[in-house]
Design a protein around this motif. Structure first.
Motif, short mmCIF file in Angstrom:
data_model
loop_
_atom_site.label_atom_id
_atom_site.label_comp_id
_atom_site.label_asym_id
_atom_site.label_seq_id
_atom_site.Cartn_x
_atom_site.Cartn_y
_atom_site.Cartn_z
N ALA A 116 0.82 -1.21 0.00
CA ALA A 116 0.00 0.00 0.00
C ALA A 116 0.85 1.26 0.00
N GLU A 117 1.98 1.23 0.71
CA GLU A 117 2.86 2.41 0.74
C GLU A 117 3.65 2.54 -0.57
N ILE A 118 4.07 1.43 -1.14
CA ILE A 118 4.94 1.50 -2.32
C ILE A 118 4.16 1.93 -3.56
N VAL A 119 2.91 1.49 -3.71
CA VAL A 119 2.16 1.91 -4.90
C VAL A 119 1.89 3.42 -4.86
N LYS A 120 1.92 4.03 -3.67
CA LYS A 120 1.76 5.48 -3.59
C LYS A 120 2.98 6.23 -4.10
N CYS A 121 4.10 5.53 -4.24
CA CYS A 121 5.30 6.18 -4.78
C CYS A 121 5.11 6.64 -6.21
N ALA A 122 4.05 6.18 -6.88
CA ALA A 122 3.78 6.63 -8.24
C ALA A 122 3.48 8.12 -8.30
N GLU A 123 3.27 8.75 -7.15
CA GLU A 123 3.03 10.20 -7.13
C GLU A 123 4.24 10.99 -7.61
N TRP A 124 5.41 10.36 -7.72
CA TRP A 124 6.58 11.09 -8.17
C TRP A 124 6.37 11.65 -9.58
N LEU A 125 5.47 11.09 -10.33
CA LEU A 125 5.25 11.54 -11.71
C LEU A 125 4.64 12.93 -11.78
N ILE A 126 4.01 13.42 -10.71
CA ILE A 126 3.37 14.72 -10.75
C ILE A 126 4.00 15.71 -9.78
N LEU A 127 5.10 15.33 -9.14
CA LEU A 127 5.76 16.25 -8.23
C LEU A 127 6.59 17.26 -9.02
N THR A 128 6.52 18.52 -8.63
CA THR A 128 7.22 19.57 -9.36
C THR A 128 8.61 19.85 -8.80
N GLY A 153 12.09 18.02 -6.30
CA GLY A 153 12.79 16.76 -6.14
C GLY A 153 11.94 15.68 -5.49
N PRO A 154 11.65 14.58 -6.20
CA PRO A 154 10.72 13.57 -5.65
C PRO A 154 11.31 12.70 -4.54
N ILE A 155 12.63 12.45 -4.58
CA ILE A 155 13.21 11.45 -3.68
C ILE A 155 13.00 11.78 -2.21
N PRO A 156 13.30 12.99 -1.72
CA PRO A 156 13.06 13.25 -0.29
C PRO A 156 11.61 13.05 0.12
N TYR A 157 10.68 13.43 -0.76
CA TYR A 157 9.27 13.26 -0.44
C TYR A 157 8.90 11.78 -0.37
N LEU A 158 9.30 11.00 -1.38
CA LEU A 158 8.97 9.58 -1.39
C LEU A 158 9.60 8.85 -0.21
N ASP A 159 10.83 9.20 0.10
CA ASP A 159 11.53 8.51 1.19
C ASP A 159 10.87 8.79 2.53
N GLY A 160 10.50 10.06 2.77
CA GLY A 160 9.92 10.39 4.07
C GLY A 160 8.48 9.97 4.23
N LYS A 185 16.76 9.43 -9.71
CA LYS A 185 17.96 10.26 -9.50
C LYS A 185 18.71 10.49 -10.81
N GLU A 186 18.70 9.49 -11.69
CA GLU A 186 19.46 9.59 -12.93
C GLU A 186 18.76 10.48 -13.95
N HIS A 187 17.44 10.40 -14.05
CA HIS A 187 16.74 11.07 -15.15
C HIS A 187 15.81 12.20 -14.71
N PHE A 188 15.23 12.11 -13.51
CA PHE A 188 14.24 13.10 -13.12
C PHE A 188 14.49 13.55 -11.68
N LYS A 189 15.72 13.92 -11.40
CA LYS A 189 16.09 14.28 -10.03
C LYS A 189 15.30 15.48 -9.53
N MET A 190 15.00 16.43 -10.42
CA MET A 190 14.26 17.63 -10.04
C MET A 190 12.81 17.59 -10.49
N GLY A 191 12.29 16.42 -10.81
CA GLY A 191 10.90 16.29 -11.25
C GLY A 191 10.82 15.90 -12.71
N VAL A 192 9.62 15.58 -13.16
CA VAL A 192 9.41 15.11 -14.52
C VAL A 192 9.47 16.29 -15.49
N PHE A 193 10.26 16.13 -16.56
CA PHE A 193 10.36 17.12 -17.62
C PHE A 193 9.74 16.53 -18.88
#
Length: 475
Positions: free
Chosen positions: A132-144, A146-153, A197-205
């Motif tokens: 349930a927690e991991i499927v919510k990580c798909a929210e990284w696609l709409i974060l404006t 850096g997604p990693i700190p948000y997903l990790d916390g 981290k490799e392709h969308f470190k600062m969000g989706v472009f």
């Protein structure tokens, strides 16, 4: 002076190379893919990541079977949905927010399917919580940002706690269960997070030279259509007619066609009606049968239309020191909120914040969380108390010491206590889904144990006295 100028030129050259590299990654290449069949670099790497981490994970899930396999299918559907979303990112320019939310609808549906097991005694309870927690990580696609700190916390840390529970339970008894937790961890940490981290470190472009989303959706099926088939071979010559005649059933006509055909019969359409005799006519009936009163039917009253309440405007975020109290208000989607406590008499008040991470460094007098949603608080030392009021799905982690926690009218709270905070007293009222995690043994490498705080009470009258006790669920 000349050496300084040379060094500046070298730095400028490196910055230009870095800029061109980031631009090429954001667009999927030098100019981005030019057709629906081409793939951007990040599309290829995402597919390779799924082959490397997702495929063995699903094989292990099939070996376990049952509810674990069903929950694992949600992980597969989520990552396949992210792969489809990235296809639009590679070929389309950034669409409107409403269109992006429409693209996220399948992933949101998967999030709603997860967390279906509520019984803590179910063997797949921890698996279900982790999924349930991991499927919510798909929210990284709409974060404006850096997604990693948000997903990790917000999502990975709770998922990791469930992984620890699975490993603790099955480490020495079930190799497949242990592999399931470890492979899912690698899928997220070594697979998804490293890809971001490799392709969308600062969000989706999105592709700045790509098509409009609607045009790409319409063109994609045409591009994937198969080539036209070869002309059919000439039909064989008809066989000589025989004396036997065959009848072919006429195609079934729609009901409306039959209706109009009957109406076109003219006077013949009434041939099947029953004859009305003289005694059946109202004028020939007795007087007492002819008089009847038909009450007038009142027209239905139109349903009252309730005016829609206007959406409340988002208040500006606040982070300020008011005397001896730090006030954090209306902070949304910020994973880097930090407060330095200089005086132990200072208090921290956090109100109306959502999906944020707050770090409180130093020793403070007290902390209050009021009407917050999905807020994580990491505090080092508290002198008196932490109050949690009217919150939903929040977390509190104590690094060193905390005397008392009071939780009131809260739904979903996760407490992480350190070895130094084992003496913390926890008071709850009108609250549900409160869990406490603490080390099972002393030492830095000790595993954490999670225990729920009961909230169901059963009361009985025993010897003329009211006796209340907590409900115990036994498997």
């Amino acid at each position: 002076m000349e050496s300084v100028v040379q060094r500046l030129e070298q730095v400028t050259s490196r910055l230009e190379q870095l800029e061109s590299k980031l631009a090429s990654k954001a667009a999927g290449g030098a100019d981005g893919p030019t057709s629906a069949e081409e793939e951007a670099v990040f599309q290829v790497e995402f597919r390779e990541m799924l082959e490397k981490f997702l495929a063995p994970f699903m094989e292990t899930a099939k070996k376990i079977g049952g509810a674990v396999e069903r929950e694992s299918e949600l992980i597969k559907e989520s990552f396949e949905g992210q792969q489809e979303f990235l296809r639009y990112v590679a070929h389309c320019s950034r669409p409107a927010d409403a269109e992006i939310l429409e693209l996220m609808a399948p992933l949101n549906a998967i999030m709603g399917k997860a967390d279906s097991i509520r019984n803590r005694d179910d063997p797949a309870y921890n698996h279900c919580k982790m999924v349930a927690e991991i499927v919510k990580c798909a929210e990284w696609l709409i974060l404006t940002e850096g997604p990693i700190p948000y997903l990790d916390g917000m999502y990975w840390q709770p998922a990791e706690m469930q992984s620890f529970q699975i490993l603790r339970k099955y480490r020495a008894t079930d190799e497949n269960q242990k592999n399931w937790a470890q492979q899912l961890t690698r899928l997220v940490k070594q697979g998804l997070f490293e890809f971001i981290k490799e392709h969308f470190k600062m969000g989706v472009f999105w592709n700045p030279k790509g098509q409009a989303l609607a045009e790409f959706k319409n063109a994609a099926p045409a591009a994937a259509a198969p080539a036209p088939a070869a002309a059919p071979a000439p039909a064989p010559a008809p066989e000589p007619a025989t004396t036997t005649t065959t009848t072919t059933a006429a195609p079934k006509r729609p009901a409306t066609a039959n209706l109009f055909a009957e109406l076109n019969q003219g006077t013949g359409v009434t041939s099947g009606l029953r004859k009305v005799t003289a005694d059946m006519k109202t004028k020939n009936r007795p007087a007492e049968e002819r008089v009847s009163t038909v009450p007038a039917q009142q027209a239905p009253r139109p349903a009252a239309v309730r005016p829609r309440a206007a959406a409340r405007p988002q208040k500006p975020p606040v982070k300020e020191l008011r005397g001896s109290k730090w006030a954090l208000e209306n902070i949304v989607n910020d994973q880097n909120v930090e407060i330095e406590i200089e005086d132990p008499r200072m208090a921290v008040y956090i109100a109306d914040c959502k999906r944020s991470l707050v770090r409180i460094k130093g020793k403070c007098n007290s902390v209050t969380l009021d009407n917050c949603q999905r807020v994580s608080v990491v505090v080092e030392r508290v002198i008196s108390i932490v109050d949690v009021i009217r919150c939903q799905s929040c977390q509190l982690q104590v690094v060193h010491t905390l005397p008392s926690v009071q939780i009131d009218n809260t739904e979903g709270m996760q407490l992480f206590l350190s070895e130094e905070a084992m003496g913390t007293s926890i008071v709850t009222a009108k609250s549900t889904e409160i869990n406490v995690s603490f080390p099972e043994a002393t030492g830095e490498d000790a595993d954490y144990k999670e225990e729920p705080i009961p909230f169901q009470v059963v009361s009985r009258i025993v010897d003329r006295k009211l006796v209340s006790e907590f409900v115990q669920h036994e498997g």
